[in-house]
Motif scaffolding. Sequence first.
Motif, PDB file in Angstrom:
ATOM      1  N   PRO A 303       0.822  -1.220   0.000  1.00 22.71           N
ATOM      2  CA  PRO A 303       0.000   0.000   0.000  1.00 22.71           C
ATOM      3  C   PRO A 303       0.852   1.265   0.000  1.00 22.71           C
ATOM      4  O   PRO A 303       2.010   1.268   0.437  1.00 22.71           O
ATOM      5  N   PHE A 304       0.240   2.353  -0.460  1.00 21.49           N
ATOM      6  CA  PHE A 304       0.944   3.633  -0.499  1.00 21.49           C
ATOM      7  C   PHE A 304       1.332   4.080   0.902  1.00 21.49           C
ATOM      8  O   PHE A 304       2.412   4.654   1.092  1.00 21.49           O
ATOM      9  N   SER A 305       0.475   3.826   1.895  1.00 24.21           N
ATOM     10  CA  SER A 305       0.783   4.248   3.265  1.00 24.21           C
ATOM     11  C   SER A 305       2.081   3.616   3.764  1.00 24.21           C
ATOM     12  O   SER A 305       2.897   4.274   4.414  1.00 24.21           O
ATOM     13  N   PHE A 306       2.287   2.341   3.454  1.00 26.08           N
ATOM     14  CA  PHE A 306       3.513   1.683   3.875  1.00 26.08           C
ATOM     15  C   PHE A 306       4.709   2.241   3.107  1.00 26.08           C
ATOM     16  O   PHE A 306       5.777   2.492   3.685  1.00 26.08           O
ATOM     17  N   ARG A 307       4.560   2.442   1.793  1.00 29.84           N
ATOM     18  CA  ARG A 307       5.662   2.967   0.994  1.00 29.84           C
ATOM     19  C   ARG A 307       6.032   4.375   1.433  1.00 29.84           C
ATOM     20  O   ARG A 307       7.205   4.748   1.423  1.00 29.84           O
ATOM     21  N   PHE A 308       5.042   5.155   1.851  1.00 33.48           N
ATOM     22  CA  PHE A 308       5.305   6.511   2.333  1.00 33.48           C
ATOM     23  C   PHE A 308       6.068   6.474   3.656  1.00 33.48           C
ATOM     24  O   PHE A 308       7.016   7.244   3.867  1.00 33.48           O
ATOM     25  N   ARG A 309       5.680   5.582   4.549  1.00 35.99           N
ATOM     26  CA  ARG A 309       6.405   5.448   5.819  1.00 35.99           C
ATOM     27  C   ARG A 309       7.807   4.887   5.604  1.00 35.99           C
ATOM     28  O   ARG A 309       8.756   5.267   6.295  1.00 35.99           O
ATOM     29  N   LEU A 310       7.945   3.986   4.642  1.00 34.02           N
ATOM     30  CA  LEU A 310       9.272   3.475   4.307  1.00 34.02           C
ATOM     31  C   LEU A 310      10.151   4.604   3.777  1.00 34.02           C
ATOM     32  O   LEU A 310      11.356   4.672   4.097  1.00 34.02           O
ATOM     33  N   TRP A 311       9.587   5.493   2.999  1.00 34.75           N
ATOM     34  CA  TRP A 311      10.326   6.642   2.469  1.00 34.75           C
ATOM     35  C   TRP A 311      10.819   7.529   3.605  1.00 34.75           C
ATOM     36  O   TRP A 311      11.963   7.997   3.582  1.00 34.75           O
ATOM     37  N   TRP A 312       9.993   7.743   4.619  1.00 34.09           N
ATOM     38  CA  TRP A 312      10.414   8.541   5.768  1.00 34.09           C
ATOM     39  C   TRP A 312      11.506   7.832   6.558  1.00 34.09           C
ATOM     40  O   TRP A 312      12.425   8.483   7.081  1.00 34.09           O
ATOM     41  N   LEU A 313      11.420   6.510   6.639  1.00 35.87           N
ATOM     42  CA  LEU A 313      12.485   5.756   7.294  1.00 35.87           C
ATOM     43  C   LEU A 313      13.810   5.927   6.543  1.00 35.87           C
ATOM     44  O   LEU A 313      14.875   6.085   7.154  1.00 35.87           O
ATOM     45  N   ILE A 314      13.750   5.917   5.230  1.00 32.41           N
ATOM     46  CA  ILE A 314      14.957   6.113   4.417  1.00 32.41           C
ATOM     47  C   ILE A 314      15.522   7.517   4.620  1.00 32.41           C
ATOM     48  O   ILE A 314      16.749   7.694   4.729  1.00 32.41           O
ATOM     49  N   LEU A 315      14.648   8.524   4.700  1.00 29.55           N
ATOM     50  CA  LEU A 315      15.122   9.885   4.963  1.00 29.55           C
ATOM     51  C   LEU A 315      15.791   9.982   6.336  1.00 29.55           C
ATOM     52  O   LEU A 315      16.790  10.686   6.502  1.00 29.55           O
ATOM     53  N   GLY A 316      15.236   9.260   7.317  1.00 32.79           N
ATOM     54  CA  GLY A 316      15.869   9.225   8.633  1.00 32.79           C
ATOM     55  C   GLY A 316      17.248   8.601   8.578  1.00 32.79           C
ATOM     56  O   GLY A 316      18.174   9.043   9.265  1.00 32.79           O
TER      57      GLY A 316
END
Length: 350
Positions: A303-316
Amino acid sequence: MEKLLLFTRIYARFKPADKVEVVEMHRAHGLIVGMCGDGGNDCGALRAAHAGIALSEAEASVVSPFTSKTKSVLSVVDLLREGRGALHTSFACYKFLIMYGLMFSILKLCCYWYGIILCQMDYLFIDGVAVLSLGYAMTLSYPEQQLGKTRPTSSLIGGLNVGSVVGVWVINLMFTIGALIFMRKEEGYVQWPARFSHGAAWWTLGDNWESTVLFFTMYMQYITSAFIFSFGSSFRKNVFFNYFLMVAYWGLVIFVSVLLLLPHSQFTELWHVSSEQFNSPNPDNSVWSMYQETGGQPSPPMPFSFRFRLWWLILGNICAIVIWQKVIAEGPVARYVAKKRPSLRPKFHL
């Protein structure tokens, strides 16, 4: 003379052989020796020194590796600036490729663990785009305008280089493990049924969530290492003055971010992004088909929600390694350690 050598500042009215002897005596003490001269009587000392600078285009320029265009002794400062910048750049490229090997080994181990293989476009972007563009861009950094009071480390396995690489690698490893745990806890996740796969059909082994999480997490880590290892410190200009590197790095960051967050399309299919429902009813992938034939149920796309949270994890992850490099490896912590544990190289008495 041996006792007076490191206390002496000026040598005058020397014969050519005496100049050579003084250079060799300094070298025997483990010092890095530079020499500049403008005539034939300086040729021997110019050859004996580690770095010789000819201040004329006569005999001295023939035996000296460097020749000053301005015929000024200030060329020594220019040579030191360029030399320190080049050494720092060489170590940065070395660390970038070492990080590539370390991260790629973790990537392959994860692929073996899950029984997957990344798609061709993933490997093309890792080896073709990132290595070629960023590896070349890192060499375009310019030296600082002013010559600093400190010198860069001269050891590949010195504390600065090892601490920089190992620290970034450990942080990346922790975030990679965190991303995989994050994936396993996501509702709708079904682990890739590797028991039904066949190694010869390698093109079927990238249709899963694992390959998407591993590629996007590690690719961002890899390209960011080129960015952080190009920080200027006190020997090169700030990384933001390396315009080619800035365009290449931020272009890749934006491209990969958009690719991760886009909905399923023919474009995302080139990278086998899991926004596509691989484990759909009557799937095309033979592995998922066999999985359903043995009682497995279809599972939703990522889902997009998971991919969006994964993106924030990568930014972290990016922020964490930037802080490590800027504050610990090249910042106040490194300067404090260097002050407490100074170099053992012989020094002149002040």
